[in-house]
Motif scaffolding. Structure first.
Motif, PDB file in Angstrom:
ATOM      1  N   ASP A  81      -5.703   8.583   3.992  1.00 39.04           N
ATOM      2  CA  ASP A  81      -4.676   9.135   4.871  1.00 39.04           C
ATOM      3  C   ASP A  81      -3.310   8.546   4.536  1.00 39.04           C
ATOM      4  O   ASP A  81      -3.211   7.416   4.068  1.00 39.04           O
ATOM      5  CB  ASP A  81      -5.012   8.788   6.328  1.00 39.04           C
ATOM      6  CG  ASP A  81      -5.695   9.945   7.021  1.00 39.04           C
ATOM      7  OD1 ASP A  81      -5.324  11.092   6.738  1.00 39.04           O
ATOM      8  OD2 ASP A  81      -6.591   9.696   7.839  1.00 39.04           O
ATOM      9  N   VAL A  82      -2.280   9.322   4.824  1.00 39.57           N
ATOM     10  CA  VAL A  82      -0.927   8.901   4.445  1.00 39.57           C
ATOM     11  C   VAL A  82      -0.589   7.509   4.974  1.00 39.57           C
ATOM     12  O   VAL A  82      -0.066   6.671   4.257  1.00 39.57           O
ATOM     13  CB  VAL A  82       0.125   9.896   4.988  1.00 39.57           C
ATOM     14  CG1 VAL A  82       1.455   9.676   4.304  1.00 39.57           C
ATOM     15  CG2 VAL A  82      -0.334  11.317   4.789  1.00 39.57           C
ATOM     16  N   SER A  83      -0.912   7.259   6.241  1.00 37.01           N
ATOM     17  CA  SER A  83      -0.493   5.977   6.825  1.00 37.01           C
ATOM     18  C   SER A  83      -1.305   4.822   6.263  1.00 37.01           C
ATOM     19  O   SER A  83      -0.925   3.667   6.414  1.00 37.01           O
ATOM     20  CB  SER A  83      -0.602   6.021   8.352  1.00 37.01           C
ATOM     21  OG  SER A  83      -1.936   5.917   8.766  1.00 37.01           O
ATOM     22  N   VAL A  84      -2.425   5.099   5.618  1.00 42.40           N
ATOM     23  CA  VAL A  84      -3.258   4.036   5.064  1.00 42.40           C
ATOM     24  C   VAL A  84      -2.939   3.816   3.583  1.00 42.40           C
ATOM     25  O   VAL A  84      -3.107   2.717   3.052  1.00 42.40           O
ATOM     26  CB  VAL A  84      -4.751   4.385   5.274  1.00 42.40           C
ATOM     27  CG1 VAL A  84      -5.647   3.309   4.727  1.00 42.40           C
ATOM     28  CG2 VAL A  84      -5.052   4.592   6.753  1.00 42.40           C
ATOM     29  N   SER A 105       5.007  10.264  -7.109  1.00 40.52           N
ATOM     30  CA  SER A 105       5.804   9.319  -6.323  1.00 40.52           C
ATOM     31  C   SER A 105       5.122   7.955  -6.279  1.00 40.52           C
ATOM     32  O   SER A 105       5.772   6.922  -6.430  1.00 40.52           O
ATOM     33  CB  SER A 105       5.990   9.835  -4.902  1.00 40.52           C
ATOM     34  OG  SER A 105       6.451  11.155  -4.919  1.00 40.52           O
ATOM     35  N   ILE A 106       3.812   7.962  -6.086  1.00 41.12           N
ATOM     36  CA  ILE A 106       3.092   6.697  -6.031  1.00 41.12           C
ATOM     37  C   ILE A 106       3.103   6.025  -7.395  1.00 41.12           C
ATOM     38  O   ILE A 106       3.287   4.817  -7.507  1.00 41.12           O
ATOM     39  CB  ILE A 106       1.650   6.918  -5.529  1.00 41.12           C
ATOM     40  CG1 ILE A 106       1.710   7.236  -4.041  1.00 41.12           C
ATOM     41  CG2 ILE A 106       0.777   5.718  -5.797  1.00 41.12           C
ATOM     42  CD1 ILE A 106       0.391   7.411  -3.382  1.00 41.12           C
ATOM     43  N   ASN A 157       0.325  -1.478  -1.272  1.00 44.47           N
ATOM     44  CA  ASN A 157       0.882  -2.823  -1.127  1.00 44.47           C
ATOM     45  C   ASN A 157      -0.125  -3.898  -1.513  1.00 44.47           C
ATOM     46  O   ASN A 157       0.233  -4.906  -2.125  1.00 44.47           O
ATOM     47  CB  ASN A 157       1.354  -3.061   0.310  1.00 44.47           C
ATOM     48  CG  ASN A 157       2.674  -2.381   0.588  1.00 44.47           C
ATOM     49  OD1 ASN A 157       3.375  -1.973  -0.339  1.00 44.47           O
ATOM     50  ND2 ASN A 157       3.014  -2.238   1.853  1.00 44.47           N
ATOM     51  N   HIS A 200       6.276   4.304  -7.899  1.00 45.71           N
ATOM     52  CA  HIS A 200       6.385   3.103  -7.089  1.00 45.71           C
ATOM     53  C   HIS A 200       5.708   1.907  -7.748  1.00 45.71           C
ATOM     54  O   HIS A 200       6.216   0.804  -7.735  1.00 45.71           O
ATOM     55  CB  HIS A 200       5.782   3.344  -5.717  1.00 45.71           C
ATOM     56  CG  HIS A 200       5.790   2.129  -4.863  1.00 45.71           C
ATOM     57  ND1 HIS A 200       6.887   1.748  -4.156  1.00 45.71           N
ATOM     58  CD2 HIS A 200       4.849   1.184  -4.655  1.00 45.71           C
ATOM     59  CE1 HIS A 200       6.624   0.623  -3.529  1.00 45.71           C
ATOM     60  NE2 HIS A 200       5.397   0.261  -3.813  1.00 45.71           N
ATOM     61  N   ILE A 201       4.548   2.151  -8.337  1.00 47.82           N
ATOM     62  CA  ILE A 201       3.725   1.020  -8.765  1.00 47.82           C
ATOM     63  C   ILE A 201       3.869   0.682 -10.246  1.00 47.82           C
ATOM     64  O   ILE A 201       3.542  -0.421 -10.666  1.00 47.82           O
ATOM     65  CB  ILE A 201       2.239   1.292  -8.387  1.00 47.82           C
ATOM     66  CG1 ILE A 201       1.464  -0.020  -8.274  1.00 47.82           C
ATOM     67  CG2 ILE A 201       1.591   2.269  -9.323  1.00 47.82           C
ATOM     68  CD1 ILE A 201       0.200   0.102  -7.492  1.00 47.82           C
ATOM     69  N   GLN A 222     -10.577   0.946   4.463  1.00 51.01           N
ATOM     70  CA  GLN A 222     -11.329  -0.302   4.365  1.00 51.01           C
ATOM     71  C   GLN A 222     -12.331  -0.240   3.221  1.00 51.01           C
ATOM     72  O   GLN A 222     -12.547  -1.211   2.513  1.00 51.01           O
ATOM     73  CB  GLN A 222     -12.058  -0.574   5.680  1.00 51.01           C
ATOM     74  CG  GLN A 222     -11.108  -0.955   6.799  1.00 51.01           C
ATOM     75  CD  GLN A 222     -11.820  -1.042   8.131  1.00 51.01           C
ATOM     76  OE1 GLN A 222     -12.715  -0.241   8.417  1.00 51.01           O
ATOM     77  NE2 GLN A 222     -11.435  -1.993   8.954  1.00 51.01           N
ATOM     78  N   ALA A 246      -0.126   3.479   2.056  1.00 45.97           N
ATOM     79  CA  ALA A 246       0.865   2.430   1.823  1.00 45.97           C
ATOM     80  C   ALA A 246       0.219   1.054   1.895  1.00 45.97           C
ATOM     81  O   ALA A 246       0.549   0.166   1.111  1.00 45.97           O
ATOM     82  CB  ALA A 246       1.995   2.546   2.842  1.00 45.97           C
ATOM     83  N   GLN A 247      -0.732   0.874   2.819  1.00 43.76           N
ATOM     84  CA  GLN A 247      -1.410  -0.418   2.937  1.00 43.76           C
ATOM     85  C   GLN A 247      -2.120  -0.774   1.642  1.00 43.76           C
ATOM     86  O   GLN A 247      -2.048  -1.905   1.160  1.00 43.76           O
ATOM     87  CB  GLN A 247      -2.454  -0.375   4.060  1.00 43.76           C
ATOM     88  CG  GLN A 247      -1.886  -0.157   5.447  1.00 43.76           C
ATOM     89  CD  GLN A 247      -3.004   0.022   6.488  1.00 43.76           C
ATOM     90  OE1 GLN A 247      -4.181  -0.009   6.152  1.00 43.76           O
ATOM     91  NE2 GLN A 247      -2.623   0.211   7.739  1.00 43.76           N
TER      92      GLN A 247
END
Lengths: 414, 325
Positions: A221-224, A251-252, A230, A255-256, A194, A226-227
């Motif tokens: 954190d990994v799961s954050v 990798s990131i 995006n 992606h971008i 956030q 991606a948010q």
């Protein structure tokens, strides 16, 4: 949303241009739609090394950035990757004018911003904003979120008149996916992801054209992650932003990014479209870097050839002569010691249409596929057998002779 | 079995309340085997490891229950000095941040040699020779000349090698590596992971690798335990979990990471945030973020279901998760 196709075509066009012998104009631009909005030319940043407390003597220089050139088109994302100490963050700071370059030019729409001051500089800065790495230290803990995001308006009051600011800040909170009612909260009341959204909202406040993001997701954190990735993607499409995206995570960056530049010890060693860099790398450092990235697929263990580099990055205070990568390179010869390789399309690829024909600063550039082509890793089931590994280029290659056989995944079977 | 953790509970008593960091963790490691414990910050992966090593800060930490069997003996029932003998000799730990884990005012030679002086009763002179030998073994160039250097004189990768050398010194049968390469650059990370894997094979040690990096896990692990909010939510052999995850959290993680070999468009994102350990949601801790959550998930904590041999998932809908690929 990204001008992917035209970007690639442009890149080829640019490759043609690059056959011209001049060094400056082929900084690997892939202007999707005409003029680049940012042109960086031979950017240099040297920091003096001093000794003594009362009488300071300069005993050397740290060559943090030593001749970096690239272009950025409107609405495009340029990824810059490299290991720590390669100068990528220093480049970022110079782009937003937090550091004054020692030499070189940063042209925003044709105007060199390194020479600007006063009102003209202020106007340009509005259009180039930054998102920082650490969402914990880059937000003032004593300011409310509203004050943090609204602070740019204090400096550039023409963007939003006083009465409108609160509403604007609430809009921005909404845009980055935070509840507009949080406007009076303090940074410590938010989680890392956030907070990074707050940092992004602050970067967006002045409607910039360019956002320089220095490792914007590596502290999350990994799961954050991606948010936030995006969100950055969505904002680019919505506001037509151009990004300079700096990260160590390849990798990131893939992606971008539309284009990617690889830095080593203060220089760009290879630059091209994401496909050119990831699928057709020609610089040995890029190849080593890509092969070292762990791929989240255990089936890939047996498929991948790993290039294990020997040693660490040399000190930028005393970089090697000639090619800076030569001390860790398995291809290095006498020529690499004597002659600085220029960032240009290597001679062998100049007449080909192949994607390997992009700028690469190596005397002995050759194409080598280190990232398995898409789909190969998707194979369900067990490993596809040893024979294929052999054919694909043999077992892992060890650069340092004394290291002995570098273990690749295949030896772990027992 | 070399190490077996059974129903371990760890909690921290803080001013704001009791943080339940570990809530009934079970895992095991055999000799020569690599177990990867995967989780985000706050998932309890490091706390579990600290409890195994016996280096948990107590208080505020408190072991609420469970057993830690090392070669069949419960470490939690041992006397302090008995445990101290095991620590270092039989199990050792590698930390993420080598610079703050090494003593800055002692040369690396002294720190490495100390292991032999304390545990093996060697003379300082012999211990120094041993230190050089160890530094050679972890491939620190010019070990003889550098044995007298201090930690700050080494690069990050070299310091991590010294940490590994120190852990290996007495040839323990179990090594716990807590994010050993997170602070390192990728090229150095590859060197260090390879070294670790090689030494593990050579000494046939059990290795617990604690990490948040799905890539590193895929490269070296034999089996994985995925942790979320102090629980293991899925455990499986490494190949199977990547091919077909049986827990929505694992699945979400795997789908949310960008890949080197793919130019993706939009990444799958797990919604929401990891839970606060002071207020773990009732039922399955992942339910507020889970796309498959039903009424039952909010009510009762799901037990570990056996998915296949050596495979478990703490999800009521593991079957649906497996099938919906």
């Amino acid at each position: 949303m990204h001008a992917d196709h035209s970007g690639r075509e442009e890149a080829r066009e640019e490759g043609e241009k690059a056959r011209a012998p001049l060094a400056t104009s082929r900084a690997g631009s892939a202007a999707a739609g005409g003029e680049p909005i940012l042109e960086v030319r031979d950017l240099v940043k040297h920091y003096p090394l001093t000794q003594g407390i009362v009488i300071k003597k300069q005993i050397g220089t740290v060559k943090a950035v030593d001749g970096v050139s690239f272009d950025l088109a409107a609405g495009e994302t340029l990824g810059i990757v490299g290991e720590s100490g390669c100068g990528k963050s220093t480049v970022a700071k110079m782009l937003v004018h937090l550091e004054q370059p020692t030499a070189g030019a940063i042209k925003y729409k044709g105007e060199d911003i390194t020479r600007l001051s006063g009102r003209a500089l202020k106007a340009v800065r509005r259009n180039i904003q930054m998102v920082f790495q650490d969402p914990y230290t880059s937000l003032n803990p004593r300011m409310t979120v509203g004050d943090i995001i609204g602070e740019p308006y204090e400096i550039h009051p023409e963007v939003a008149p006083k009465g409108e600011r609160r509403r604007k800040v609430q809009d921005l909170l909404d845009v980055v996916g935070l509840n507009p009612e949080y406007i009076n909260r303090y940074p410590h009341q938010f989680s890392g992801g956030q907070r990074q959204r707050i940092g992004i909202a602050r970067g967006l406040a002045l409607n910039p054209e360019i956002i320089v993001a220095d490792e914007p997701v590596s502290a999350l954190d990994v799961s954050v992650q991606a948010q936030v990735v995006n969100l950055l993607d969505r904002l680019q499409a919505e506001f037509g932003l151009a990004y300079v995206f700096i990260a160590h995570d390849l990798s990131i960056v893939r992606h971008i990014s539309d284009r990617v530049g690889v830095m080593y010890l203060g220089r760009i060693v290879e630059i091209g479209s994401d496909e050119q860099i990831y699928e057709h790398p020609t610089h040995p450092y890029t190849q080593a870097l890509l092969s070292a990235v762990p791929v989240p697929d255990p089936a890939a263990r047996e498929h991948r050839e790993r290039i294990i580099l020997h040693g660490d990055v040399p000190s930028p205070a005393n970089p090697p002569s000639g090619c800076r990568f030569r001390t860790r390179c398995w291809k290095a010869q006498e020529r690499c010691e004597l002659e600085v390789p220029l960032l240009a399309v290597p001679a062998v690829f100049r007449l080909t249409e192949s994607p390997a024909g992009h700028d690469s600063a190596c005397h002995f550039a050759e194409e080598k596929q280190v990232v398995p082509p898409e789909g190969l890793l998707e194979m369900p089931g067990e490993t596809a057998g040893e024979t294929e590994t052999e054919a694909e280029g043999g077992p892992s290659q060890d650069v340092d002779g004394e290291n002995g056989p570098a273990p690749s995944g295949s030896t772990r079977a027992g | 079995m070399l190490l077996e953790v059974r129903d371990l509970h760890v909690e921290f008593h803080t001013r704001e309340g009791v943080a339940k960091a570990v809530n009934g963790v079970n895992y095991s490691v055999a000799e020569g085997e690599t177990l990867a414990v995967l989780g985000e910050s706050g998932s309890g992966k490091s706390v579990t490891a600290q409890a195994v090593m016996g280096i948990l800060d107590m208080p505020p930490g408190k072991i609420g229950g469970g057993e830690i069997l090392f070669k069949g003996r419960d470490l939690l029932k041992m006397k302090k000095d008995e445990r101290r003998k095991i620590r270092g000799q039989e199990m050792a730990m590698i930390f993420q941040d080598a610079l703050s884990s090494l003593n800055p005012v002692l040369s690396v030679g002294e720190q490495l040699g100390e292991m032999f002086v304390v545990h093996r009763g060697m003379s300082h002179k012999d211990a120094k020779l041993k230190a050089v030998e160890l530094m050679d073994r972890v491939r620190i160039p010019a070990a003889k000349e550098r044995v007298g250097n201090y930690p700050h004189q080494f690069s990050g990768g070299m310091r991590q090698r010294i940490m590994i050398a120190m852990a290996m010194a007495l040839e323990p049968s179990l090594i716990i590596a807590d994010e050993p390469t997170t602070a390192l650059d990728v090229t150095v990370q590859a060197q260090v992971m390879d070294l670790l894997a090689e030494l593990q094979r050579e000494l046939n040690m059990g290795l617990i690798l604690i990490t948040h990096d799905l890539g590193v896990v895929a490269d070296v692990a034999d089996k994985i335990a995925v942790m979320y909010a102090g629980r293991i939510v899925e455990s499986a052999p490494v190949h199977e979990i990547y091919r077909a995850p049986a827990h929505p959290y694992t699945k979400g993680l795997l789908r949310s990471i960008p890949r080197l070999d793919q130019k993706g468009r939009e990444l799958y994102a797990i919604k929401g945030l990891p839970p606060n350990l002071l207020h773990i949601p009732p039922g399955c801790a992942f339910n507020p973020r889970c796309p498959m959550a039903q009424e039952i998930c909010r009510g009762e904590v799901p037990p570990l279901f056996e998915v296949a041999e050596h495979r478990e998932s703490a999800c009521y809908f593991w079957k649906e998760t497996l099938d919906a690929r």
